[in-house]
Design a protein around this motif. Structure first.
Motif, PDB file in Angstrom:
ATOM      1  N   LYS A   1     -10.380  36.074 -23.433  1.00 53.08           N
ATOM      2  CA  LYS A   1     -10.584  36.300 -21.998  1.00 53.08           C
ATOM      3  C   LYS A   1      -9.599  37.370 -21.519  1.00 53.08           C
ATOM      4  CE  LYS A   1     -11.992  32.533 -19.578  1.00 53.08           C
ATOM      5  NZ  LYS A   1     -13.273  32.832 -19.008  1.00 53.08           N
TER       6      LYS A   1
ATOM      7  N   GLU B   1     -15.725  32.269 -25.711  1.00 49.73           N
ATOM      8  CA  GLU B   1     -14.720  33.029 -24.969  1.00 49.73           C
ATOM      9  C   GLU B   1     -13.586  32.081 -24.625  1.00 49.73           C
ATOM     10  OE1 GLU B   1     -16.154  35.335 -21.706  1.00 49.73           O
ATOM     11  OE2 GLU B   1     -14.156  35.555 -20.863  1.00 49.73           O
ATOM     12  N   THR B   2     -12.388  32.471 -24.963  1.00 49.35           N
ATOM     13  CA  THR B   2     -11.252  31.599 -24.713  1.00 49.35           C
ATOM     14  C   THR B   2      -9.987  32.451 -24.588  1.00 49.35           C
ATOM     15  OG1 THR B   2     -10.043  29.676 -25.550  1.00 49.35           O
ATOM     16  CG2 THR B   2     -10.922  31.175 -27.187  1.00 49.35           C
ATOM     17  N   ASP B   3      -8.849  31.789 -24.447  1.00 52.89           N
ATOM     18  CA  ASP B   3      -7.584  32.521 -24.456  1.00 52.89           C
ATOM     19  C   ASP B   3      -6.615  31.742 -25.355  1.00 52.89           C
ATOM     20  OD1 ASP B   3      -6.835  30.341 -22.953  1.00 52.89           O
ATOM     21  OD2 ASP B   3      -7.047  31.385 -21.047  1.00 52.89           O
TER      22      ASP B   3
ATOM     23  N   GLU C   1      -6.235  24.108 -23.290  1.00 48.86           N
ATOM     24  CA  GLU C   1      -6.943  23.150 -22.449  1.00 48.86           C
ATOM     25  C   GLU C   1      -8.446  23.098 -22.707  1.00 48.86           C
ATOM     26  OE1 GLU C   1      -5.346  25.785 -21.435  1.00 48.86           O
ATOM     27  OE2 GLU C   1      -6.631  26.987 -20.136  1.00 48.86           O
ATOM     28  N   ASP C   2      -9.006  24.101 -23.385  1.00 49.61           N
ATOM     29  CA  ASP C   2     -10.458  24.069 -23.617  1.00 49.61           C
ATOM     30  C   ASP C   2     -10.807  23.669 -25.058  1.00 49.61           C
ATOM     31  OD1 ASP C   2      -9.503  26.322 -24.839  1.00 49.61           O
ATOM     32  OD2 ASP C   2     -11.077  27.650 -24.123  1.00 49.61           O
TER      33      ASP C   2
ATOM     34  N   SER D   1     -14.023  21.366 -25.316  1.00 53.38           N
ATOM     35  CA  SER D   1     -15.341  21.975 -25.108  1.00 53.38           C
ATOM     36  C   SER D   1     -15.645  22.995 -26.207  1.00 53.38           C
ATOM     37  CB  SER D   1     -15.461  22.589 -23.721  1.00 53.38           C
ATOM     38  OG  SER D   1     -14.688  23.731 -23.629  1.00 53.38           O
TER      39      SER D   1
END
Lengths: 265, 399
Positions: free
Chosen positions: B342, B369-371, B375-376, B379
């Motif tokens: 991201k 898409e992530t960084d 925290e994700d 998912s």
């Protein structure tokens, strides 16, 4: 006789279903408690209360959803996308299987494209954003002092003159307050948001080439005025299954049924 | 070596990788190298470099070690709070976090080399402009044009002058030839390492640790240490679990951010190949020697870092997808996961073309898409798990 139970511990609500002899016997649904363990205990109790079980009934459980590991299910876990597809295919029994499932959950949107045999071709999620999810509709209802269920009934017959610029939950809150302050009726605001969210979902689905046979599930599928907008924006008839918010739990129960039979054979 | 107190992300990744590894002894040189960036002091002379344009051969020929400071360390990146836009490239955020936390690393460097690969790197260089040792190498983004090629070669000649001034001596032809040879050996070792990864003898986390340590080691040290890994896994049986082979493409997963590869491998898949600029792609392109004279060798080295590079910052960039497809085909992967960080718009732009290309070729494709935040995780796991399950048993028919 053995029964198969599926528990879907989602981000907002827990759902459960029970299958015996390949048929759904009962389902249950409840809002999440602060602790997932307590949610799992209560939803299981709610489901079992509907069944006339004896101690001889072996219960085989499979869990899915965000809180799946908390369920400590004796049949293990199943991926929620796979459970969703299983639940939809199970309920499409005898009918043509859909080619697109749009699942609108508490805090995400899954768009699942299926091949002609009901296998997953590919899927798309919204990313780190609650725009258009159950959480979004809850926010809309709260600011308009409505119950979420009432959103289904409140809509202008004609197109709204309001153009929504953002379906982001945070910005939408400001936008709704701003629209109310400018004197717009709740119905006009709901109509405009229904349209904006439907367009967002079409964009997540890739915009073009929407397959002909579409199922929308998840709790938001109960919002009829919103679904009319999805149908309009997609240019497709939308099929809503009888208990759309419980589809994934039914799929998990089906996975439990399959695993139970594999174990027996 | 002493560790600073702010290395918990790095320590966690090292611990996770080493504790699951059956070849932890042979990984020790890489752990030691990768930890150097957190060491209290670096005594020797060194240059700091960024991106793929590291010019290993030039620096090796000059006898100046380099450290590549591209980082995936969120905790270090947090030191830039209030300094950078919210939606910022996480790699640049981490690199500038090092500037905040380890300013002396930049102060003591004999040269800070920043290629103008993307807007983020250009703006990052702005933050480094106080350092007189900063040198920008301007990357011509219009690929395939002769004038771009000439401009690039001219840039590299200027760089050679800079390095020579910095070291107070001229780089000799024999130094260049030896450096090219050493660099090629590292590329050969990398190929062998990829072969053992494909066979499942090492995990992708182990592979990433080893390839990531190249940022902090010279080609000779690194090749010797890789040789130790190859010896350690020689008699190891290939991965026995039936897994789904995944090719990982897109934005880099730089140490210590191994989140995406770790999730992929805990979902019952193996990463059998990648095109990440921090992993296998840093070894893809070789220096082709035309004539062994000094000028020609410098041009050849320049070409290595430009001509075939498939960084998404180039236009036109048709070669990017075809090269990825060729690499993927060789790995026999059953699906491709395209990773976007991201804030990195270039990989995000390229993913639409990639998605259309792979879907049209009936190749299972998942975009995430992530960084570098955690925290994700849940998912991401849901998506990757469903992708792996729906890909299991499929065999790609390459056209």
């Amino acid at each position: 006789m053995a029964i198969a139970v599926g528990i879907d511990v989602g981000s907002v609500a827990a759902k459960a279903a029970c299958i015996q002899d390949g048929k759904v016997l009962a389902t249950a649904c409840m809002a999440n408690q602060a602790r997932y363990e307590e949610t799992v205990r209560q939803i299981t109790e709610k489901l079992m209360d509907q069944l006339d079980l004896t101690s001889k009934n072996e219960v085989f459980t499979v869990a899915c959803g965000y809180g799946r590991d908390m369920a400590q299910a004796n049949g293990g876990t199943v991926n929620e996308i796979i459970a969703n597809v299983k639940g939809v295919l199970y309920q499409s029994n005898g009918e043509r299987s859909p080619r697109l499932i749009v699942n609108i959950g508490g805090q995400d949107i899954k768009v699942i494209f299926l091949d002609e045999d009901g296998g997953i071709d590919h899927f798309v999620f919204n990313d780190k954003c609650a725009a258009g999810t159950g959480r979004f509709f809850e926010t809309l209802a709260r600011i308009l002092h409505l119950d979420v269920g009432e959103l289904s009934e409140k809509e202008h017959a004609e197109e709204s003159s309001i153009k929504i610029t953002s379906t982001c939950v945070v910005f939408a809150e400001n936008e709704i307050i701003n629209l109310l302050a400018r004197g717009f009726e709740s119905e006009a605001i709901i109509t405009a948001f229904n349209r904006a969210v439907a367009e967002r979902i079409r964009d997540i689905a890739g915009g073009r080439n929407i397959p002909k046979s579409v199922v929308v599930d998840g709790g938001v599928a109960l919002n009829r005025s919103f679904i009319r907008n999805v149908s309009d924006v997609f240019g497709r008839d939308i099929r809503i299954l009888p208990q759309p918010q419980r589809t994934t739990a039914i799929g998990a129960a089906w996975a439990a049924w399959e695993r139970m039979n594999e174990k027996i054979s | 070596m002493a560790q600073s107190q702010n290395t918990s992300g790095a320590q966690r990744t090292i611990h996770n990788t080493i504790s699951r590894s059956a070849i932890s002894d042979s990984l020790e040189p890489f752990v030691s190298a990768i930890s150097r960036i957190h060491a209290d002091a670096l005594s020797e002379d060194y240059a700091l470099v960024f991106c793929l344009q590291t010019f290993d051969e030039l620096f090796m020929a000059a006898g100046l070690p380099t450290f590549r400071l591209c980082s995936g360390d969120k905790e270090i990146g947090n030191a830039t709070q209030g300094m950078l836009p919210v939606l910022c490239c996480p790699v640049v955020r981490s690199s500038l976090g090092l500037l905040e936390k380890r300013r002396e690393l930049f102060e003591k460097a004999k040269m800070i080399l920043v290629p103008t690969t993307c807007d983020w790197k250009v703006k990052m260089a702005d933050y480094l402009s106080d350092f007189s040792t900063l040198h920008l190498v301007e990357l011509p983004h219009c690929h395939g044009k002769e004038r771009s090629q000439r401009r690039w070669q001219a840039e590299v000649r200027i760089l050679v002058d800079k390095i020579e001034n910095c070291m107070g001596r001229k780089i000799q032809t024999t130094d260049l030839l030896k450096a090219i040879k050493d660099s090629r050996r590292a590329q050969t070792m990398s190929e062998q390492l990829e072969t053992v990864r494909k066979s499942g003898k090492i995990s992708h986390a182990e592979y990433l640790l080893v390839s990531g340590a190249y940022f902090m080691m010279d080609a000779v040290q690194w090749s010797n240490a890789v040789s130790g890994v190859l010896d350690a896994v020689k008699d190891r049986p290939p991965g026995s679990m039936p897994t789904v082979g995944i090719f990982l493409a897109g934005a880099p997963c730089i140490f210590p951010n191994f989140k995406v590869p770790e999730i992929i491998e805990t979902c019952g898949a193996s990463i059998v190949g990648d095109e990440l600029c921090n992993a296998s792609r840093q070894f893809w392109d070789i220096t082709v020697i035309d004539e062994a004279n000094r000028g020609n060798l410098i041009d050849s080295i320049a070409n290595r870092y430009y001509q075939s590079c498939i960084c998404p910052s180039f236009t036109p960039n048709q070669d990017r997808l075809s090269r990825i497809a060729v690499k993927m085909q060789a790995t026999e992967a059953q699906g491709i996961i395209y990773h976007v960080l991201k804030g990195c718009h270039l990989y995000d732009f390229e993913r639409f073309k990639a998605e259309a290309f792979f879907r049209n070729n009936k190749i299972p494709f998942l975009h995430i898409e992530t960084d570098d935040g955690l925290e994700d995780m849940s998912s991401l796991q849901t998506r990757i798990e469903a992708f792996v399950e729906s890909t299991r048993g499929r065999k790609i028919k390459w056209q």
